[in-house]
Design an enzyme around this catalytic site. Structure first.
Site, short mmCIF file in Angstrom:
data_model
loop_
_atom_site.label_atom_id
_atom_site.label_comp_id
_atom_site.label_asym_id
_atom_site.label_seq_id
_atom_site.Cartn_x
_atom_site.Cartn_y
_atom_site.Cartn_z
N GLY A 135 7.62 5.80 4.29
CA GLY A 135 8.07 6.43 3.06
C GLY A 135 6.92 7.10 2.33
O GLY A 135 6.08 7.77 2.94
N SER A 136 6.84 6.89 1.06
CA SER A 136 5.84 7.56 0.24
C SER A 136 4.46 6.93 0.27
O SER A 136 3.56 7.41 -0.40
CB SER A 136 6.34 7.66 -1.20
OG SER A 136 7.44 8.55 -1.25
N THR A 137 4.28 5.87 1.04
CA THR A 137 2.93 5.30 1.13
C THR A 137 1.95 6.29 1.74
O THR A 137 0.75 6.17 1.53
CB THR A 137 2.93 4.00 1.96
OG1 THR A 137 3.43 4.27 3.26
CG2 THR A 137 3.75 2.92 1.29
#
Length: 92
Positions: free
Chosen positions: A23-25
């Protein structure tokens, strides 16, 4: 998850053999790279970048709907990227 201390090679893992959706990591290393450029004097938080239509990608944040040609500071893009997980800000 897997964490390794580079200075001692000590490591810890939890489910490290399983695949995870990042995801947005992925935006964290982008932010680190940008801030390293700022620290090195090659970039300023006040530097303005111009939004291109090719930068726009679906997801959270309002930049996906912004008018191409609009300029944003690196500082505001970092804030949008990390604060509301704006994918378009990450692309810029």
């Amino acid at each position: 998850m897997y964490v390794k201390r580079l200075d001692s090679n000590e490591s810890w893992g939890h489910g490290a053999d399983r695949l995870w959706y990042l995801g947005s990591t992925a935006k964290v290393p982008i932010a680190i790279a940008v801030l390293r450029q700022v620290d090195a004097g090659r970039l300023s938080l006040d530097t303005r970048l111009t939004l291109q239509e090719t930068d726009q990608i679906d997801g959270p944040g309002e930049l996906v709907w912004a008018k191409p040609g609009t300029t944003y500071t690196v500082d505001s893009l970092l804030t949008r990227m990390l604060g509301v997980s704006d994918n378009t800000a990450a692309n810029l």
